[in-house]
Design an enzyme around this catalytic site. Structure first.
Site, PDB file in Angstrom:
ATOM      1  N   SER A 138     -67.734  18.475  12.066  1.00  0.00           N
ATOM      2  CA  SER A 138     -68.275  17.195  11.615  1.00  0.00           C
ATOM      3  C   SER A 138     -67.626  16.081  12.417  1.00  0.00           C
ATOM      4  O   SER A 138     -66.502  16.235  12.918  1.00  0.00           O
ATOM      5  CB  SER A 138     -67.972  16.989  10.121  1.00  0.00           C
ATOM      6  OG  SER A 138     -68.246  15.663   9.720  1.00  0.00           O
ATOM      7  N   TYR A 151     -61.668  15.749   3.468  1.00  0.00           N
ATOM      8  CA  TYR A 151     -62.696  16.270   4.377  1.00  0.00           C
ATOM      9  C   TYR A 151     -62.274  16.070   5.827  1.00  0.00           C
ATOM     10  O   TYR A 151     -62.454  16.967   6.656  1.00  0.00           O
ATOM     11  CB  TYR A 151     -64.024  15.577   4.088  1.00  0.00           C
ATOM     12  CG  TYR A 151     -65.218  16.205   4.766  1.00  0.00           C
ATOM     13  CD1 TYR A 151     -65.494  17.560   4.632  1.00  0.00           C
ATOM     14  CD2 TYR A 151     -66.097  15.427   5.526  1.00  0.00           C
ATOM     15  CE1 TYR A 151     -66.593  18.140   5.240  1.00  0.00           C
ATOM     16  CE2 TYR A 151     -67.201  15.989   6.139  1.00  0.00           C
ATOM     17  CZ  TYR A 151     -67.446  17.340   5.996  1.00  0.00           C
ATOM     18  OH  TYR A 151     -68.543  17.906   6.603  1.00  0.00           O
TER      19      TYR A 151
END
Length: 252
Positions: A138, A151
């Protein structure tokens, strides 16, 4: 390549929804043999019926499931490509208010799950002679942001693991690819993270054209279909409206 391996055969995790499901569809449409892996058996059954993929329910963070998955794929002829899509985010707390449960889940799914599956299938990919591992990370791994610490940390760890794997496996002719998407509109990602449908919709509010799961799947398909000596080490894919993690154009 030995006769024990299918040409153009992939295992795709996270296959019950979003980018994983779209990747299964994209590869199957190109004639690949695809093993579709996720925890939700009922969704895999529907995908299997629609695409011809082989659905295998499994939790990639569970050792017994990984062993069973390896045995099933080996019996079916093996793979040359491993596509680690499974992952996700939970929560948007600051580090000072971090939920241990959320952080542990993100590490288990994004980092340990990817490691366990890769570790299990590496001997098969090496023996194939032209193996490929593609990890979906990501843009959260590229730049931290407030409320994203867990995250950010999990995807950064997954990215570092991907880089190390590339260095370690080059001598075995195993190609290692990283695809790092930015803002992608999927049915579940923001909802799973925030736990509220209204809050999830606000993530995309005013963004005219976020990426779709199919957009990312097209990039994954291209990367694993390129001639094996071509290694797209790291692919960053964002919508035009997202010039950077901190710059997102919203209208209306």
């Amino acid at each position: 390549m030995t006769s024990d391996f299918h040409k153009k055969a992939a295992l795709v995790t996270g296959a019950s929804s979003g980018i994983g499901e779209a990747t299964v569809r994209a590869l199957a449409a190109e004639g690949w043999t695809v093993f579709a892996v996720a925890r939700r058996a009922e969704r895999l059954a529907g995908l299997e019926a629609e695409t011809g993929a082989v659905g295998i329910p499994a939790d990639i963070s569970a050792d017994d499931d990984v062993s069973r998955l390896l045995a099933r794929v080996t019996e079916a002829g093996g793979i040359d490509t491993l596509v680690n899509i499974a992952g996700g985010a939970r929560g948007a707390d600051t580090v000072g208010q971090a939920s241990t449960e959320d952080w542990e889940w993100m590490y288990r799914v994004n980092v340990l799950g990817t490691m366990k599956l890769t570790r299990a299938f590496l001997p098969m990919l090496r023996a194939n002679g032209e193996g490929t591992v593609l990890n979906l990370t990501s843009t959260a791994a590229l730049a931290p942001y407030e409320g994203g610490g867990g995250y950010n940390a999990a995807k950064s760890a997954q990215q570092a693991m991907t880089g190390a794997l590339r260095l370690e496996e080059a001598e075995n002719n195993v190609r290692v690819i990283e695809v790092a998407p930015g803002l992608v509109y999927t049915e579940e990602f923001a909802l799973n993270r925030l736990g509220d449908k209204q809050a999830a919709q606000k993530v995309y509010q005013g963004v005219e054209k976020p990426l779709t799961a199919a957009d990312v799947a097209d990039v994954v398909k291209y990367a694993v279909s390129a001639p094996h000596h071509v290694n797209l080490d790291q692919i960053v894919i964002r919508p035009v409206a997202q010039a950077a993690n901190h710059k997102l154009i919203r209208k209306g």
